[in-house]
Design a protein around this motif. Structure first.
Motif, PDB file in Angstrom:
ATOM      1  N   ASN A   1       0.837  -1.391  -0.060  1.00  0.00           N
ATOM      2  CA  ASN A   1       0.014  -0.197   0.058  1.00  0.00           C
ATOM      3  C   ASN A   1       0.770   1.348  -0.098  1.00  0.00           C
ATOM      4  N   ILE A   2       1.106   1.940  -1.218  1.00  0.00           N
ATOM      5  CA  ILE A   2       1.726   3.303  -1.328  1.00  0.00           C
ATOM      6  C   ILE A   2       1.201   4.173  -0.338  1.00  0.00           C
ATOM      7  N   ASN A   3      -0.109   4.046   0.046  1.00  0.00           N
ATOM      8  CA  ASN A   3      -0.623   5.167   0.850  1.00  0.00           C
ATOM      9  C   ASN A   3      -0.016   5.230   2.055  1.00  0.00           C
ATOM     10  N   ASN A   4       0.750   4.075   2.834  1.00  0.00           N
ATOM     11  CA  ASN A   4       1.106   3.987   4.224  1.00  0.00           C
ATOM     12  C   ASN A   4       2.184   4.509   4.346  1.00  0.00           C
ATOM     13  N   PRO A   5       2.636   5.452   4.973  1.00  0.00           N
ATOM     14  CA  PRO A   5       4.010   6.240   4.963  1.00  0.00           C
ATOM     15  C   PRO A   5       4.873   4.822   5.563  1.00  0.00           C
ATOM     16  N   PHE A   6       4.479   3.806   6.344  1.00  0.00           N
ATOM     17  CA  PHE A   6       5.361   2.742   6.823  1.00  0.00           C
ATOM     18  C   PHE A   6       6.192   1.833   5.554  1.00  0.00           C
ATOM     19  N   TYR A   7       5.240   1.840   4.500  1.00  0.00           N
ATOM     20  CA  TYR A   7       5.855   1.247   3.423  1.00  0.00           C
ATOM     21  C   TYR A   7       6.913   1.944   2.800  1.00  0.00           C
ATOM     22  N   THR A   8       6.220   3.359   2.616  1.00  0.00           N
ATOM     23  CA  THR A   8       7.402   4.414   1.939  1.00  0.00           C
ATOM     24  C   THR A   8       8.725   4.529   2.592  1.00  0.00           C
ATOM     25  N   GLU A   9       8.601   4.390   4.067  1.00  0.00           N
ATOM     26  CA  GLU A   9       9.706   4.651   4.742  1.00  0.00           C
ATOM     27  C   GLU A   9      10.788   3.341   4.637  1.00  0.00           C
ATOM     28  N   VAL A  10      10.008   1.979   4.645  1.00  0.00           N
ATOM     29  CA  VAL A  10      10.840   0.820   4.099  1.00  0.00           C
ATOM     30  C   VAL A  10      11.494   0.840   2.914  1.00  0.00           C
ATOM     31  N   VAL A  11      10.928   1.626   1.820  1.00  0.00           N
ATOM     32  CA  VAL A  11      11.451   1.905   0.556  1.00  0.00           C
ATOM     33  C   VAL A  11      12.563   2.624   0.450  1.00  0.00           C
ATOM     34  N   SER A  12      12.459   3.696   1.318  1.00  0.00           N
ATOM     35  CA  SER A  12      13.552   4.311   1.536  1.00  0.00           C
ATOM     36  C   SER A  12      14.975   3.941   2.047  1.00  0.00           C
ATOM     37  N   GLY A  13      14.523   2.944   2.979  1.00  0.00           N
ATOM     38  CA  GLY A  13      15.796   2.321   3.417  1.00  0.00           C
ATOM     39  C   GLY A  13      16.319   1.230   2.568  1.00  0.00           C
ATOM     40  N   ILE A  14      15.454   0.627   1.568  1.00  0.00           N
ATOM     41  CA  ILE A  14      16.018  -0.101   0.679  1.00  0.00           C
ATOM     42  C   ILE A  14      16.828   0.509  -0.254  1.00  0.00           C
ATOM     43  N   HIS A  15      16.336   1.898  -0.711  1.00  0.00           N
ATOM     44  CA  HIS A  15      17.113   2.729  -1.746  1.00  0.00           C
ATOM     45  C   HIS A  15      18.331   3.249  -1.272  1.00  0.00           C
ATOM     46  N   ARG A  16      18.418   3.371   0.071  1.00  0.00           N
ATOM     47  CA  ARG A  16      19.563   3.892   0.809  1.00  0.00           C
ATOM     48  C   ARG A  16      20.905   2.773   0.612  1.00  0.00           C
ATOM     49  N   VAL A  17      20.486   1.564   0.708  1.00  0.00           N
ATOM     50  CA  VAL A  17      21.545   0.452   0.600  1.00  0.00           C
ATOM     51  C   VAL A  17      21.621   0.198  -0.944  1.00  0.00           C
ATOM     52  N   LEU A  18      20.860   0.030  -1.816  1.00  0.00           N
ATOM     53  CA  LEU A  18      20.881  -0.456  -3.032  1.00  0.00           C
ATOM     54  C   LEU A  18      21.654   0.623  -3.986  1.00  0.00           C
ATOM     55  N   ARG A  19      21.241   2.206  -3.790  1.00  0.00           N
ATOM     56  CA  ARG A  19      21.944   2.855  -4.650  1.00  0.00           C
ATOM     57  C   ARG A  19      23.414   2.910  -4.757  1.00  0.00           C
ATOM     58  N   PRO A  20      24.252   3.169  -3.572  1.00  0.00           N
ATOM     59  CA  PRO A  20      25.814   3.190  -3.627  1.00  0.00           C
ATOM     60  C   PRO A  20      26.317   1.969  -4.046  1.00  0.00           C
ATOM     61  N   ARG A  21      25.545   0.681  -4.164  1.00  0.00           N
ATOM     62  CA  ARG A  21      26.394  -0.407  -4.694  1.00  0.00           C
ATOM     63  C   ARG A  21      25.976  -0.709  -6.288  1.00  0.00           C
ATOM     64  N   GLY A  22      25.373   0.635  -6.820  1.00  0.00           N
ATOM     65  CA  GLY A  22      24.915   0.486  -8.369  1.00  0.00           C
ATOM     66  C   GLY A  22      23.922   0.046  -8.777  1.00  0.00           C
ATOM     67  N   TYR A  23      22.829  -0.364  -7.880  1.00  0.00           N
ATOM     68  CA  TYR A  23      21.704  -0.978  -8.136  1.00  0.00           C
ATOM     69  C   TYR A  23      20.496  -0.082  -8.172  1.00  0.00           C
TER      70      TYR A  23
END
Length: 336
Positions: A66-88
């Motif tokens: 559910n994109i409307n729930n900030p819980f999930y968007t914060e989870v995605v923010s954490g995922i992005h924080r790890v993947l992006r520096p690794r080139g993903y």
């Protein structure tokens, strides 16, 4: 051609195909070397366009309920924080409050893109089970956020039962005995665990339990608003505290209390669950049982990269439990 990429990378043609298809049998070091050659010289297969290959081969499918729930968007923010520096990169698929099943579109991408792996935080929507099994059968690395009943998968989770027990202990420690536990949907396994934790705390503190103390409230702010209007409407039966299944429901309770002319925490105390950023700016700031959603996303991404790198295989299941913490702010009043 594949032969050219193999020669320039110093690997076999089979290894090139394994890298392009995201197979977890190639070491991270070899994958990086092959992908670097592909990006430098270009290579086209029948599966993806040449212009997309360098991105798709380093792309993770992320599915949230559910994109409307900030819980999930914060989870995605954490995922992005790890993947992006690794080139993903990540391809995000999601549902909405009205149509959570839209997130299943992610799994149709299996036939179009060679995604390197999946992170799935889809709540407890039953429609995801068959699709998750498809991912497992494809051999692609997969990490779920929270357990999926009946499926053995690498997982990052938190303890719903103990979390709600600790939150109830906190309220009882503040002198509250008339507590309403606003739970999630009826069929939710999470809701059942939270109720167990709530009741366990009441029993441990010798607080009398009645069925009216458990209120089905859904998982949106509107659900919390509607439930709180009913629970708080009668001054004679009004609880002194509301224990909410998530912070969005707690925010709905704030709205209901304001409409009824009640003050938080003087007239009623409120405790949330999740720890989203929004709770900190509420008036008054929301006391909540935080499970650190960004940390959950970061941990899931780290786990997936470990699996992709060959540090773990499907038969050796990884599980990480994120420790929760009671964040005490200003929405709870001490009685007596």
């Amino acid at each position: 051609t594949a032969n050219d990429i193999a020669r320039l990378s110093g690997v076999s043609r089979t290894t090139v195909f394994a890298v392009v298809k995201g197979k977890p049998v190639v070491s991270a070091k070899t994958q990086d070397r092959v992908l670097a050659v592909i990006r430098e010289h270009g290579y086209q297969t029948g599966l993806v366009q040449k212009s997309l290959l360098s991105e798709v081969s380093m792309t993770i499918g992320v599915v949230i309920g559910n994109i409307n729930n900030p819980f999930y968007t914060e989870v995605v923010s954490g995922i992005h924080r790890v993947l992006r520096p690794r080139g993903y990169q990540h391809m995000l698929y999601h549902g909405t409050e009205d149509r959570p099943e839209e997130g299943t579109e992610a799994f149709e991408a299996l036939g179009t893109y060679d995604l390197r792996g999946y992170i799935i935080s889809a709540g407890e929507s039953e429609q995801y089970e068959a699709h998750i099994r498809r991912v497992q059968e494809s051999g692609r690395p997969l990490v779920t956020i929270m357990e999926t009943p009946g499926i053995e998968a690498h997982c990052v989770r938190f303890d719903n039962r103990k979390g709600n027990r600790d939150a109830t202990d906190y309220l009882i420690g503040k002198g509250h005995r008339r507590i309403a536990c606003l739970t999630g949907p009826v069929r939710s396994a999470t809701a059942k665990e939270r109720i167990l934790g709530f009741v366990e705390s009441l029993v441990a503190h010798e607080v009398e339990f009645s069925d009216t103390m458990v209120v089905r409230a859904g998982d949106t702010s509107e659900d919390g608003y509607q439930a709180a209007l009913k629970v708080l409407g009668d001054a004679e039966t009004r609880p002194t505290a509301l224990l909410c299944c998530n912070d969005l429901v707690a925010i709905g309770c704030y709205r209901a209390a304001h409409q009824l002319g009640l003050h938080i925490p003087n007239d009623v105390s409120v405790v949330g669950f999740d720890g989203i950023d929004m709770g900190e700016v509420m008036g008054p700031p929301l006391t909540t049982l935080s499970v650190f959603p960004r940390r959950i996303g970061e941990t899931a991404a780290e786990m997936l990269l470990e699996i992709i790198g060959g540090g773990n295989h499907r038969n050796d299941r990884l599980e990480k439990v994120i420790e929760h913490q009671l964040i005490e702010r200003e929405s709870v009043r001490a009685l007596g």
